[in-house]
Motif scaffolding. Structure first.
Motif, PDB file in Angstrom:
ATOM      1  N   ILE A 139       0.874  -0.812  -0.285  1.00 30.42           N
ATOM      2  CA  ILE A 139      -0.056   0.209   0.407  1.00 30.42           C
ATOM      3  C   ILE A 139       0.640   0.939   0.163  1.00 30.42           C
ATOM      4  N   TYR A 188       3.201   0.684   3.719  1.00 34.08           N
ATOM      5  CA  TYR A 188       3.000  -0.368   4.061  1.00 34.08           C
ATOM      6  C   TYR A 188       3.239  -1.386   3.247  1.00 34.08           C
ATOM      7  N   ARG A 209       4.497  -6.328   3.547  1.00 38.35           N
ATOM      8  CA  ARG A 209       5.241  -7.213   4.686  1.00 38.35           C
ATOM      9  C   ARG A 209       6.736  -7.826   4.202  1.00 38.35           C
ATOM     10  N   ARG A 246       6.261  -6.446   9.192  1.00 38.63           N
ATOM     11  CA  ARG A 246       4.927  -5.483   9.177  1.00 38.63           C
ATOM     12  C   ARG A 246       6.026  -4.459   8.204  1.00 38.63           C
ATOM     13  N   GLU A 252      -6.228  -6.753   8.831  1.00 38.98           N
ATOM     14  CA  GLU A 252      -5.599  -6.163   8.242  1.00 38.98           C
ATOM     15  C   GLU A 252      -6.474  -5.061   7.897  1.00 38.98           C
ATOM     16  N   ILE A 309      -4.995  -0.364   8.160  1.00 39.46           N
ATOM     17  CA  ILE A 309      -4.445   0.482   8.038  1.00 39.46           C
ATOM     18  C   ILE A 309      -5.019   1.917   7.856  1.00 39.46           C
ATOM     19  N   LEU A 310      -4.467   3.037   9.198  1.00 44.03           N
ATOM     20  CA  LEU A 310      -4.888   3.907   9.406  1.00 44.03           C
ATOM     21  C   LEU A 310      -3.606   4.680   8.753  1.00 44.03           C
ATOM     22  N   ASP A 311      -4.091   5.390   7.657  1.00 46.15           N
ATOM     23  CA  ASP A 311      -2.415   6.637   7.658  1.00 46.15           C
ATOM     24  C   ASP A 311      -3.367   7.792   7.835  1.00 46.15           C
ATOM     25  N   THR A 346      -6.955   8.114   6.315  1.00 45.21           N
ATOM     26  CA  THR A 346      -6.775   7.242   5.549  1.00 45.21           C
ATOM     27  C   THR A 346      -6.740   6.262   5.927  1.00 45.21           C
ATOM     28  N   TYR A 371      -7.389   2.351   4.979  1.00 47.57           N
ATOM     29  CA  TYR A 371      -7.377   0.313   3.960  1.00 47.57           C
ATOM     30  C   TYR A 371      -7.408  -0.303   4.339  1.00 47.57           C
ATOM     31  N   ARG A 428     -10.119  -4.587   4.142  1.00 42.52           N
ATOM     32  CA  ARG A 428      -9.962  -5.790   3.323  1.00 42.52           C
ATOM     33  C   ARG A 428     -12.128  -5.803   3.579  1.00 42.52           C
ATOM     34  N   ARG A 481     -11.292  -4.681  -1.878  1.00 40.18           N
ATOM     35  CA  ARG A 481     -10.951  -3.731  -0.899  1.00 40.18           C
ATOM     36  C   ARG A 481     -10.943  -2.162  -0.413  1.00 40.18           C
ATOM     37  N   ALA A 482     -11.149  -1.757   0.431  1.00 44.03           N
ATOM     38  CA  ALA A 482     -12.217  -0.396   0.401  1.00 44.03           C
ATOM     39  C   ALA A 482     -11.249   0.250   1.287  1.00 44.03           C
ATOM     40  N   ILE A 483     -11.259   1.843   0.396  1.00 44.13           N
ATOM     41  CA  ILE A 483     -10.389   3.040   1.170  1.00 44.13           C
ATOM     42  C   ILE A 483     -12.037   3.907   1.912  1.00 44.13           C
TER      43      ILE A 483
END
Lengths: 342, 342, 342, 342
Positions: free
Chosen positions: B173, B247, B249, B301, C171, C173-175, C245, C247, C249, C301-303
């Motif tokens: 990502i 990001y 793995r 990660r 899974e 991820i927080l950006d 943002t 990310y 699943r 996958r969704a944002i």
């Protein structure tokens, strides 16, 4: 021949700017960098934007062997500078960027800075560092006092006009707009991003800003009589740049021609076509100064506006320009980079 | 020996940035500048920050005599570029900064750009311009296709990791933060200061940004199998800079060592000590790229972050780096200036 | 009926924001403002933008007679807050904006904040202040712990998705991109305008940011099993705003529908039409949060992106929303102002 | 009683600002919004920060039934405004925000705006909208002409001083610093973030700015003789705010007392303690204006500085203030929100 250079006070903005410039200078090598509080740190820690350069680690001033130094830039705070310079070898070439050696009259110094000067001997030999007007003295000077960034901008606008007698000496108003790096890397609430961005204000209103000491000294000497300008600085939400808007009484076309003639051969001072106005956008990161003249709708009044980068032409660029002269280098070496836009 | 240089599309930001850089290059001389809509204007009018330079007046492309040109930078918009380059002398060395010659597969080009390519012959000979990975081909190339600025940043982070097989190829990502000059000098509401400053947002969300075409092409070729990353760009209220947060793995320490080894000898790519994070502040106006690696609290990660200046390393600096190679110059000439900070 | 309000720590940004909001509240009156270091100063001195208001002079906490106070906002620094609140009357309604009462588990508190909690009794009764998810408890609470601004944003994105089981819990991820006022009015080099404007960077990379304590607590409780997200905050050159943002699943359309359903009746949480993206520009100075969902080109996958103002919805606005509930007022009173744009 | 409100030109910044303010007004309801080019769009599309409001879709002006409208705000461009207003029902209450009805003398209008006025009948009945000085006429006016934002700021500084005869009428210099939203939502290169942020410049130098028409009209009428000020505006990299620095000749203490007395009962005009200086930071988003007076070191000279938000007090806030008077509402209703800081 490569000149060995020391920079005292390398952890501030003018120190970092000196390093940026000297890194591109073909005939200078930085051999010592001081930073009392950050001694022992690498420049990559203090200023990560310089991490690609091979630079000495920050040390304390008394760890430097000045015997091998050809020229020393002193980018220390006011008051500290005079104490340090007093103790340096009396033969060492020095370009000082602080306010400590700008005023020739100890009384004026005390009036504007509030304390007695402790290095009067050095003050006596210091040459005022406004390159374009003190070139010959700077070439042979041992100690050069860099001008204030606001003071430099105002003088670029006004010196030729005062010298030529084309404006009314009692009717000069200088409205200045300064970016924040002029305040240095100091931790003050009003310099925080959250407090500065998206707003602006005047400060030191009413003739209290210390750079007035320089204006008074220089303009009065030029005119051969006391000259006191009105000067109001404003803090603008930007990092680099000074814009000086001068309101003068005199024929605008004559004002224009006087400035254009005075700066015709200057590599860094550019007088724009009559009626055009400069912008700090167009000088950022460079040693250039743009100057524009316009006539007001009121006859006999002109507006002269100058833009420069306070850290470069207003401080470290000027310092390098002076150092070039002192070391017999071409004046413009290391200073020809174009501005960064956007 | 001085190389004669032409720049087509000199009225945009990448054109101006090329001029800024080349002005300091000891062995290049700009002899022609084109700008169709602004032909006849001086660069001082179009970009007042360049007024101190002695530059040709903007002309139309068909007014240029390419016989005397050693290398031509093409900083034209997409689609225009392929039409122009198709008509240029087939022996002229060209560095193109547009997207037109980046994708080797005409189908991929059509998919991402929505039109058929009209210069397939030139496309076939174009070399992808990511200097550090295509050096040998660039040295002998006639036509080099500069990479997208986002695409360059993402590749600096990911190429060595994909090549070394140290990360999971299906779990990549890329969250990108870009400054506004990447959008060019185009008049759009969302690029106005009043609409952009003091706020930020994602755009081209969901895998629709065109630079994905480059990622897909390059990463799949490297891996020898299809690789599709997730890529979300964000528009940040700043003028220059790209920050790519990847990001991945894989073992963080291995990721770090792989990148450090890959870039150990690169003059412009700097891998920070493990755990440090780069900032766009520290590369502004320079050709340097800073890369930092950190392990996440979740085992296996890693977060890899890269910062570069989109107009310099991401575009015009990269172009000059490639031109140096094509002309037999030292690769870094004209590109060693330090970043501007603050 | 007018509620008597005290604000402790009124010289910081969240304190000032509370005053801005309460000044427009028809049923609240500020009767005491504390500021230990600035006691004796008027708010006009500390925050000149509030000079038009008739406000109490800043005092020390122990000068306040809490007998007449209906509700006390506590906008003090972490650690100080628990010491102060421990000593306040045990019947006083309190909305705390610090981190001190957010974590229910004293071990978790010690892990993330590095010290033992000194007000465990109060911690035990504190209700977590994310209004939309703790409404009923807040209505009857004596002590409400305002959430972290980043923690609130991330939870608005993720809570309904975790609760509904529509995304992969391992899974996430927080950006995050945060404006600078989130760091408070603290004097740090990296918060200076000269160091922050025009650049951006990640910080607390690798799962070290303290708001992870809140994410872990809340998400794990919701899921009924441990959930650990990846979370990387970035500092953006703007004063107000958080953009998260995420990310995830899961099926993008399902993600969208889950959020839209969850927030259909919420006055301040707005789910944009599928595929649209929010911007911090559009929530500045308001209590609104905009949330957008997009599917990635990679199936499954969704944002999800959320934007809010860290000082309002992320802190002081949330606090006032909670206070309204605690005092029996309409939840939205004093919070309906539109965002400031541009 | 709820007044039915229409806003013509709702897709620009002053239109959006009106909506922001009126949304909080207890006795006004927006029933029509026009935007010729964007007719058919919702406000959520045109200004996403207003998406939480229940607003009419944008329509064309001729689709509006003005029979049901109590008051119409006209936020159209100059020249368009007079054409539209000429055709509106002659009994409709109108607050115009354009320049079209500010100048009473058609010759002056032609001089400053370059075209003949086409709605001289309406011009004759228009009342100048500087609320504090035209309150009584505004109360009974049908058509009120909102002042220019720069013109308002300058007049707040100078009107009481000219009226009281305490300054030299021939020696007035007004150096103005304006934020960019004053230029509207227009697509011009110099308004792009990349071209504006991080720099500043003067414009319309030499007495050519159109707001001079208002200064000349108002100051001359006040003084009973021609008064021509010097006026130089500067564009500052910020979105909201005007700072006017006036250099006047007169006793500073008298200047201060004159202003303080004149504005003692004004809800939105605040004279700071003598010697303090205002900042645009402290009025952003509000209807307040801060004014500071300082004496210069040169005897007999004073500096008066005023700060306001150009979109609020300088334009849409002023318009609402006037509308309140015209509709018999309390003057300050909907305008009491505190500034947004930081």
């Amino acid at each position: 021949m490569t000149h060995k250079i020391a920079i005292l006070g390398a952890s501030g903005y003018t120190g970092a700017e000196l390093i940026r410039l000297i890194a591109e200078h073909p005939n200078m090598e930085i051999v010592a960098l001081s930073g009392e509080r950050k001694a022992g740190q690498s420049m990559a820690e203090v200023f990560p934007h310089l991490r690609h350069l091979d630079l000495p680690v920050l040390c304390k001033i008394d760890e430097i062997d000045f015997a091998g130094i050809d020229l020393c830039f002193c980018a220390l705070p006011h008051k500290t500078s005079q104490e340090v310079i007093r103790a340096l070898p009396s033969t060492l070439r020095i370009v000082d960027l602080s306010a400590d050696f700008r005023l020739r009259d100890p009384e004026a110094y005390r009036k504007w800075y509030g304390n007695d000067h402790v290095a009067l001997e050095q003050q006596a030999e210091a040459v005022y560092g406004l390159t374009e007007f003190y070139r010959d003295q700077i070439r042979t000077a041992r100690l050069v006092a860099g001008t204030g960034c606001n003071a430099a901008t105002g003088q670029y606008v006004l010196r030729p006009l005062i010298a030529a007698g084309v404006i009314d000496l009692d009717e000069i108003i200088l409205d200045l707009k300064c970016a924040v790096s002029g305040a240095g890397r100091s931790l003050k609430e009003n310099l925080l991003h959250a407090e500065l961005s998206e707003g602006y204000n005047a400060y030191a209103v009413g003739g209290t800003h210390r750079h007035l000491g320089e204006f008074d000294q220089e303009f009065s000497a030029l005119a051969g009589r006391p000259v006191q300008v009105q000067f109001t600085p404003h803090l603008i939400p930007a990092n680099r740049g000074i814009l000086a808007t001068a309101y003068v009484r005199g024929d605008a076309q004559t004002v224009f021609e006087t400035l254009a003639a005075a700066y015709a051969d200057e590599p860094f001072l550019h007088v724009l076509p009559f009626g055009e106005t400069p912008s700090t956008h167009h000088v950022r990161g460079s040693n250039h100064c743009h100057i524009g003249v316009t006539g007001d709708r009121l006859a006999g009044r002109a507006i002269v506006i100058a833009a420069l980068d306070n850290l470069t032409k207003g401080s470290s660029g000027q310092a390098l320009q002076n150092a070039n002269l002192m070391l017999g280098e071409t004046e413009t070496t290391g200073l020809t980079m174009a501005p960064l836009f956007p």
